[in-house]
Design an enzyme around this catalytic site. Structure first.
Site, PDB file in Angstrom:
ATOM      1  N   ASP A  44      48.754 -98.776 -17.537  1.00 52.51           N
ATOM      2  CA  ASP A  44      47.413 -98.385 -17.130  1.00 52.51           C
ATOM      3  C   ASP A  44      47.074 -99.231 -15.904  1.00 52.51           C
ATOM      4  O   ASP A  44      47.259-100.441 -15.918  1.00 52.51           O
ATOM      5  CB  ASP A  44      46.427 -98.666 -18.276  1.00 52.51           C
ATOM      6  CG  ASP A  44      45.024 -98.234 -17.936  1.00 52.51           C
ATOM      7  OD1 ASP A  44      44.776 -97.021 -17.913  1.00 52.51           O
ATOM      8  OD2 ASP A  44      44.182 -99.118 -17.686  1.00 52.51           O
ATOM      9  N   LEU A  45      46.614 -98.597 -14.843  1.00 53.05           N
ATOM     10  CA  LEU A  45      46.280 -99.332 -13.629  1.00 53.05           C
ATOM     11  C   LEU A  45      44.902 -99.972 -13.779  1.00 53.05           C
ATOM     12  O   LEU A  45      43.892 -99.278 -13.833  1.00 53.05           O
ATOM     13  CB  LEU A  45      46.297 -98.400 -12.413  1.00 53.05           C
ATOM     14  CG  LEU A  45      47.626 -97.720 -12.104  1.00 53.05           C
ATOM     15  CD1 LEU A  45      47.496 -96.797 -10.913  1.00 53.05           C
ATOM     16  CD2 LEU A  45      48.700 -98.763 -11.840  1.00 53.05           C
ATOM     17  N   ASP A  86      44.542 -92.669 -14.725  1.00 58.30           N
ATOM     18  CA  ASP A  86      45.297 -93.814 -14.205  1.00 58.30           C
ATOM     19  C   ASP A  86      46.326 -94.325 -15.205  1.00 58.30           C
ATOM     20  O   ASP A  86      46.737 -95.460 -15.171  1.00 58.30           O
ATOM     21  CB  ASP A  86      44.350 -94.946 -13.801  1.00 58.30           C
ATOM     22  CG  ASP A  86      43.485 -95.447 -14.945  1.00 58.30           C
ATOM     23  OD1 ASP A  86      43.373 -94.745 -15.968  1.00 58.30           O
ATOM     24  OD2 ASP A  86      42.900 -96.532 -14.801  1.00 58.30           O
TER      25      ASP A  86
END
Length: 87
Positions: A44-45, A86
């Site tokens: 996950d960014l 994301d």
């Protein structure tokens, strides 16, 4: 018609922005591998919303595309999918 069908299946299973597999493909893939050994790496960014808010969605798209390129380069034999914004 076979070529058209294969192209439609590919499009239905591919994230248009990144070129990675999409959520639909991922869940089918996991179901198919059920009961077999599998290593899963979930990313996950962090702070991605700040990129979109601060630099615009076009820049955020660039970050997602470049991240997809890195993942496929690092894991060329793996199956990479984008599950959400994301993720």
């Amino acid at each position: 018609y076979k070529h058209d069908t294969e192209e439609l299946i590919t499009k239905a299973n591919t994230d248009e922005l990144t070129g990675l597999h999409n959520r639909r493909y991922f869940y089918d893939f996991i179901k198919e591998k059920q009961g077999s050994p599998l290593t899963l790496l979930y990313m996950d960014l962090d702070h991605f919303k700040e990129v979109n808010d601060g630099y615009g969605h076009a820049r955020g798209d660039d970050v997602l595309k470049k991240t997809a390129e890195y993942i496929t380069a690092i894991f060329p034999e793996g199956t990479a999918a984008r599950l959400g914004g994301d993720e």
